[in-house]
Each structure stands twice: as C-alpha cells, then as structure tokens.
Design a protein around this motif. Structure first.
Motif, short mmCIF file in Angstrom:
data_model
loop_
_atom_site.label_atom_id
_atom_site.label_comp_id
_atom_site.label_asym_id
_atom_site.label_seq_id
_atom_site.Cartn_x
_atom_site.Cartn_y
_atom_site.Cartn_z
N ASN A 140 24.41 15.63 23.48
CA ASN A 140 25.83 15.43 23.80
C ASN A 140 26.61 14.92 22.60
N ALA A 141 25.98 14.05 21.83
CA ALA A 141 26.65 13.51 20.64
C ALA A 141 26.89 14.59 19.60
N MET A 142 25.90 15.48 19.41
CA MET A 142 26.09 16.58 18.49
C MET A 142 27.26 17.45 18.93
N PHE A 347 34.83 17.85 25.38
CA PHE A 347 34.64 16.73 24.48
C PHE A 347 34.47 15.42 25.26
N GLY A 348 35.31 15.23 26.28
CA GLY A 348 35.21 14.02 27.09
C GLY A 348 33.86 13.91 27.78
N GLY A 349 33.39 15.02 28.35
CA GLY A 349 32.09 15.01 29.02
C GLY A 349 30.95 14.75 28.05
N ALA A 350 31.03 15.36 26.86
CA ALA A 350 29.98 15.16 25.85
C ALA A 350 29.98 13.72 25.34
N LEU A 351 31.17 13.16 25.12
CA LEU A 351 31.27 11.79 24.63
C LEU A 351 30.71 10.80 25.65
N LEU A 352 31.04 11.01 26.92
CA LEU A 352 30.51 10.13 27.97
C LEU A 352 29.00 10.23 28.03
N GLY A 353 28.47 11.45 27.96
CA GLY A 353 27.03 11.62 28.00
C GLY A 353 26.33 11.03 26.79
N VAL A 355 27.28 8.19 25.01
CA VAL A 355 27.31 6.72 24.88
C VAL A 355 26.99 6.00 26.18
N GLN A 356 26.72 6.73 27.25
CA GLN A 356 26.53 6.09 28.55
C GLN A 356 25.29 5.21 28.58
N ALA A 357 24.19 5.68 27.97
CA ALA A 357 22.96 4.90 27.96
C ALA A 357 22.99 3.94 26.77
N GLU A 359 20.80 1.96 25.43
CA GLU A 359 19.67 1.97 24.50
C GLU A 359 19.70 3.15 23.53
N GLU A 360 20.47 4.21 23.87
CA GLU A 360 20.56 5.38 23.00
C GLU A 360 21.91 5.45 22.29
N ARG A 361 22.75 4.43 22.46
CA ARG A 361 24.13 4.52 21.96
C ARG A 361 24.19 4.63 20.44
N ILE A 362 23.43 3.81 19.73
CA ILE A 362 23.49 3.83 18.26
C ILE A 362 22.96 5.16 17.70
N PRO A 363 21.77 5.64 18.14
CA PRO A 363 21.35 6.96 17.66
C PRO A 363 22.35 8.06 17.99
N ALA A 364 22.95 7.98 19.19
CA ALA A 364 23.92 9.01 19.57
C ALA A 364 25.16 8.94 18.68
N LEU A 365 25.65 7.73 18.42
CA LEU A 365 26.82 7.60 17.55
C LEU A 365 26.51 8.06 16.14
N MET A 366 25.28 7.80 15.67
CA MET A 366 24.87 8.30 14.36
C MET A 366 24.94 9.83 14.35
N THR A 367 24.43 10.46 15.40
CA THR A 367 24.48 11.92 15.50
C THR A 367 25.92 12.41 15.50
#
Length: 405
Positions: A140-142, A347-353, A355-357, A359-367
């Motif tokens: 989702n972050a990608m 974009f809104g759906g992907a962004l929510l998916g 950062v929602q978790a 524990e995965e927020r930092i890796p997702a934001l990095m992506t």
C-alpha cells in the motif's frame, strides 16, 4: 490465491433466467465510468514511457478490446460478475517511472513479461502466494508513493491554469457531494470540453471522428525495463487490482475460479501487448457495481452486468484515436489534474492501509517516501527501490538478536 470451487452468491438466489435490463444498464455505466474516470491516467502513463500519439491510440483500442473480451469470456463462462479493467495504479507507475533504456519498445517488452507472469500465477500457485506474502502495508505504501505526485497535480494546476483547473475541481467536488460515482466522469467531461475548445498545438481546433488503427511495436527486452517496469507493474497489478478485485467479489458472496481469470487476462494481455497495450486485470472499484444489488436483485443474474460492461469497453475502443489526440494536444497540467482527481480515492485507501498497523508504520513510510522521491539507480525506478528499502526496514524491525546462554 484461490479455490478451485466457486459460488453464484447467496444460497437463496433465484434461478438465472432471462435478460436483466438493470444489469444491461449497470454494464453500460461500468464501461463509461471505468473509461472516463481513468483514461487520462492511462494516456499519461503510456506517454511517460515514450509512446507517441499513434501508439497511444493503438494501445487504447487494444485495451478496450482486451478488457471487453476478457469480461465477456470470464463472466459468461463462470456465470459470475467478473469485471475487468486496465491497471490504473500501474499506469500511474509508468507515469512516475518515465522513459527507460530502449524507449517504448522496451516498455512493450515489459508488458509482455507482466502478461507472462500473470499467466504463471494462474498455473503456479506459489507465485501468487509470494505476491500475497508481501506485507500489505508495504504494498500500500508503494502504491501511495506512486500516486502522491499525481494527486498533487490538481492543486499545482490551480497556479499554472487557474481558470480551467478551478472549473474542473469545483465540478468534481460538487458532483461528488451528491453522486460520488459520477464525480470524476463529470470532471473529465468538463476538462475534455475545455480541451476541445482550446487551440491545439498545431493552431487549429480538435474536431471530427477518426477510427483508431493498430500500431505494431516490436518488443525489446532490457534489464532496466524488466526491473524498473515489469516487476513493479506485476506487483502493483496483483496487489492493487487482482487481489482487491477478488476481495470485492467475495464481499458479495462470489468466489470465482482464480486460475482461469489469470490465464485469460494474461493471455489477452500478451496478445495485445505488441500493439502497445499494458496488462488488463480484475476491476477493484467498478467490480462493486456489477456485483452489487443495483445490477440486479437476483445475484444469479448479475454476471450479465459484467458481460455488457465488456461490450461497452469494446465499443469505447472506437474512441481511442479521438481521445488520444484530444488529450495529448491539451495543456499537460490539465491532464495531470484530471488524472490526479481520479486517483485521490485510491491514494487515500493506500495511505490508510500503509500506516494503519503501528508496528509496520516506519517501514511503510520508508517505502512511501523512497517511492515518492523518484530515486533511481542503474535505470531502475523508485517503486522497486521503495520496496527494497521498506522491506529491509521491515526485516530489521522483525529481527531480534539471539540471546546468549
């Protein structure tokens, strides 16, 4: 990726008898909404990897036929509302990637590779499982990183072409307030009207109807296109279209046989790729229109909506040349603005998916940040590197040092 069995919906469904006129109407709406809401994204993506006007018109025509045939074949064969679409997030990926070594022929080579991988996913279930195993926040972050720049375009356009951009933006906002499904098509109609009334690059005005002609492109296979386009496009197609498309159908009680879906869409994509067409796949958004009760109160007849949606796509293929010429001869920022409005929901759906978790927020934001940065190494685009950096961060966060005795 799926079960070899399928259902036709709730057990109380009445028999599939007779033509459903509500399904016919829904199918027409699906084709119009699907085409009008994202054709600007498709054109921008193809132009981004080097296609000229004739090649874009050819690709649009081939896409229309490919989507239509796939929907007709799959829906009528399985008697399920299997709706097919082009990969809008994938086209946004192409727009963000830009030209690669080998030009548009190399992009066509990448399209062929993606089509082959989709067929392999239908024949060899581990490949589908590997794609599904990519952490959803990273996928989702990608996607969010790919879409971010395009979604900013409507507001950048307010500075560069304030009158037209404001008209398009207000149309989208007002229509969306009362009928969300028509918001983007209405904005597209206003933008196309403005484009038609504006002088073209040649100094004349766009007018007349011209049937599209197919333009054959000899594919070229390069390492840069394989890693920079084919692999990210395959991941985006599976993670953002095929998997959500199956999930949407499941919410309405429909479980299609998955291997035929991938084999048919992959095979038709391979046949049309030499004409410039990228991969077709399961619809995620318009799938809900075909599978929902508005198509027909009887779930057993909703498959007809997908069939007539396919017929609509084949008919709309005849507009490919006019659409490509009109859009490409118009201000680029206006095209980007329309494309951005079409992608805001995604974009809104992907962004929510992403950062929602927690524990995965930092890796997702990095992506997301690496993907949005446009970072490129060795001709390989930022979407791939976003997954690499985010995946490394994901593994780092999961790793725990072994305890010494």
């Amino acid at each position: 990726m799926g079960s070899p069995t399928h259902s036709i919906g709730p057990q109380t469904a009445a028999p599939d008898t007779g033509l459903s006129w509500s399904a016919v109407a829904t199918g027409g709406l699906v084709a119009l909404v699907g085409y009008a809401s994202s054709v600007a994204v498709v054109i921008q993506g193809l132009a981004g990897v080097g296609a000229d006007t004739a090649q874009i018109a050819s690709a649009l025509a081939a896409l229309g036929v490919s989507m239509g045939l796939a929907a007709i074949l799959l829906a009528s064969r399985q008697r399920l509302p299997i709706s097919i679409a082009w990969t809008t997030p994938g086209m946004a990926l192409l727009a963000a990637t830009g030209p690669v070594a080998g030009g548009f022929p190399a992009a066509v080579g990448a399209f062929l590779v993606v089509a082959g991988l989709v067929m392999v996913a239908g024949l060899w279930s581990p490949l589908g499982r590997w794609i599904a195993a990519i952490p959803k926040p990273l996928a989702n972050a990608m996607l969010a990183g790919i879409l971010l720049k395009l979604c900013l375009a409507p507001f950048v356009a307010l500075k560069q072409a304030p009158g037209l951009a404001l008209l398009v933006l207000v149309t989208w906002a007002v229509v969306g307030r009362f009928a969300r499904v028509y918001a983007v098509p209405a904005a597209v109609a206003v933008a196309l009207g403005a484009m038609a009334l504006s002088p073209t690059a040649s100094g004349g005005f766009t007018s007349g109807f011209v049937l599209p002609s197919l333009s054959l492109v000899t594919p070229v296979f390069t390492w840069e296109a394989l890693v920079g386009i084919a692999l990210p496009l395959f991941v985006v197609t599976m993670a953002s279209q095929n998997i959500p498309g199956l999930a949407v159908l499941a919410t309405f009680g429909f479980t299609p046989r998955v291997p035929p879906v991938f084999l048919v869409t992959g095979a038709l994509s391979a046949l049309t790729a030499p004409f410039g067409a990228p991969t077709v796949n399961l619809a995620a958004i318009t799938a809900a229109l075909c599978a929902g009760p508005d198509a027909d109160p009887n779930p057993a007849r909703r498959w007809q909506a997908a069939v007539f949606g396919g017929v609509g796509y084949i008919l709309l293929a005849g507009l490919a040349a006019v659409t490509a010429t009109l859009v490409l001869n118009s201000p680029p920022i206006l095209i980007e603005a329309v494309a951005g409005l079409a992608l805001i929901g995604a974009f809104g759906g992907a962004l929510l998916g992403a950062v929602q978790a927690e524990e995965e927020r930092i890796p997702a934001l990095m992506t997301l940040l690496v993907t949005a940065s446009g970072l490129s190494f060795g001709g390989v685009g930022s979407a791939f590197w976003g997954l690499v950096f985010g995946g490394a961060m994901h593994l780092l966060h999961r790793w725990t040092p072994a305890k010494t005795p």
